[in-house]
Write a protein that holds these residues in place. Structure first.
Motif, PDB file in Angstrom:
ATOM      1  N   GLN A  60       7.133  41.564  14.291  1.00 32.05           N
ATOM      2  CA  GLN A  60       6.866  42.717  15.168  1.00 32.05           C
ATOM      3  C   GLN A  60       8.000  42.903  16.172  1.00 32.05           C
ATOM      4  OE1 GLN A  60       3.028  41.512  16.708  1.00 32.05           O
ATOM      5  NE2 GLN A  60       1.956  43.059  15.492  1.00 32.05           N
TER       6      GLN A  60
ATOM      7  N   LEU B 272       4.997  47.864  15.703  1.00 35.56           N
ATOM      8  CA  LEU B 272       3.966  46.868  16.028  1.00 35.56           C
ATOM      9  C   LEU B 272       2.923  46.770  14.921  1.00 35.56           C
ATOM     10  CD1 LEU B 272       3.295  47.419  19.853  1.00 35.56           C
ATOM     11  CD2 LEU B 272       4.915  45.880  18.717  1.00 35.56           C
ATOM     12  N   ASN B 273       2.675  47.882  14.233  1.00 40.07           N
ATOM     13  CA  ASN B 273       1.654  47.892  13.177  1.00 40.07           C
ATOM     14  C   ASN B 273       2.192  47.423  11.836  1.00 40.07           C
ATOM     15  OD1 ASN B 273      -0.323  48.840  14.895  1.00 40.07           O
ATOM     16  ND2 ASN B 273       0.143  51.000  14.480  1.00 40.07           N
TER      17      ASN B 273
END
Lengths: 220, 220
Positions: A87, A78-79
């Motif tokens: 993502q 996600l980062n």
DNA sequence: CCTACCGATCGGTAGG
DNA sequence: CCTACCGATCGGTAGG
């Protein structure tokens, strides 16, 4: 000090943990006896209790470590990008890769969780629910941004999770696909399942919820 | 003849089978004792042996019946239409519906198969492999006919199977979706995942393997 | 790390 | 359908 086959106490503990991983996955928690575990490590059953307090501790440690690693890989995905499509792709690759690389952990988390005693059972169940919720939120955000088209983000999330969960079930006898092939192809499939709208189409001014030109199967 | 709570011998046998279904699914095969089973039915453990030969028989019967019903629904779906897209949709709906309606059977088939003794274990494993192969062949045919676009029919088949397999795992605590909603939405998702090419597009003369206009999420 | 052992529980049987 | 019971195996402890 230590004998020859044993090694350090730390090595012993890792060997016991690894034996538990293998045997719990193959025979189940109840189907694995302390005598089986001991034999796998090369000692007698009572000696195991120099390295652990109870059989239940082994289950809890294995499950805790597995959940921590899966969730860490998920957060990293996600980062990795501000773009929701990227993502999603990376989260799917991480999900599939974890399930392909750690079939024993997955089998235990999905099949033996009911034998985990409280309070660990509730704690791990909440971690799992949080994982599923994170997927639903990711897909919901993609729909809101006009990048995904799907009637129910929650059902889509469960579908994508299910794809990973089943990998160890069907790949028990070493299949013809490598871990990276799995991650790559399933990443594509996740985007197909979500009817991804390419960023270029969105920027071109089409209405986001209108059927758009489909991505080719691979976007790399 | 029969007493009051018991009923006929046939009713007893069905009650025992149902208790096994519930308890094997909830606690696992090894986690379920003959005394638990008996208590659930309202008799003493030794009396169970008037209705069965061994605990193992219960597992075999439950698994056999579950596999037979799943495969029958699958065959019916394949026979429902000559069109490969429609066959795929109906097969997915049948797959999802079975997994939603029979969570106990699914939990047992997917989680307790290792406790099934030979020769039943090998026989059931072959039925499962045949089921997966049928899906791969269906998708392969769709690709050959230019109706599906996917890089690996086998991986796509495993993905679709996994979607169903996970349903009881994530729906243990009665979710917000009905069986029909599940079947309908997952049918759509399967078509999305396979990048379905509408028959009209094919008939219009486009090359089948060229990216085509995407179907809207629902085709009904 | 071992041998010796404990109480509990398991699937299943005897005998009626 | 029951009570009574069997041999095997379970997780775990005692004691060194």
């Amino acid at each position: 000090m230590g004998g020859r086959p044993p090694g350090t106490a730390d090595e012993r503990q890792r060997a016991i943990r690894d034996a538990a991983l293998t045997l719990f996955a193959e025979r189940g928690y109840l189907g694995t006896g302390m005598r089986d575990l001991a034999e796998h490590v090369g000692i007698r059953a009572p000696s195991l209790y120099n390295h652990l307090g109870a059989k239940q501790d082994l289950l809890r440690e294995v499950v805790d470590e597995a959940m921590a690693e899966l969730l860490a890989a998920h957060r990293a995905a996600l980062n990795s990008s501000p773009d929701v499509v990227e993502q999603l792709r990376r989260a799917m690759e991480a999900h599939v890769r974890y399930h392909a690389v750690h079939p024993r952990e997955v089998a235990i988390v999905n099949g033996e969780l009911r034998h985990l005693e409280e309070p660990a059972h509730t704690r791990v169940s909440q971690l799992r629910n949080g994982y599923a919720s994170s997927w639903t939120e990711l897909i919901t955000r993609g729909v809101r941004e006009g990048r995904f088209v799907t009637p129910s983000p929650a059902l889509a999330a469960l579908a994508l999770l299910g794809i990973g969960v089943a990998i160890p079930l069907w790949f028990t006898e070493e299949g013809p696909f490598s871990e990276s092939e799995l991650a790559y192809h399933y990443g594509d499939m996740a985007l197909s399942l979500l009817n991804v709208v390419p960023a270029a189409v969105r920027a071109g001014g089409q209405r986001p919820d209108e059927p758009a030109a489909m991505l080719p199967p691979s976007t790399r």
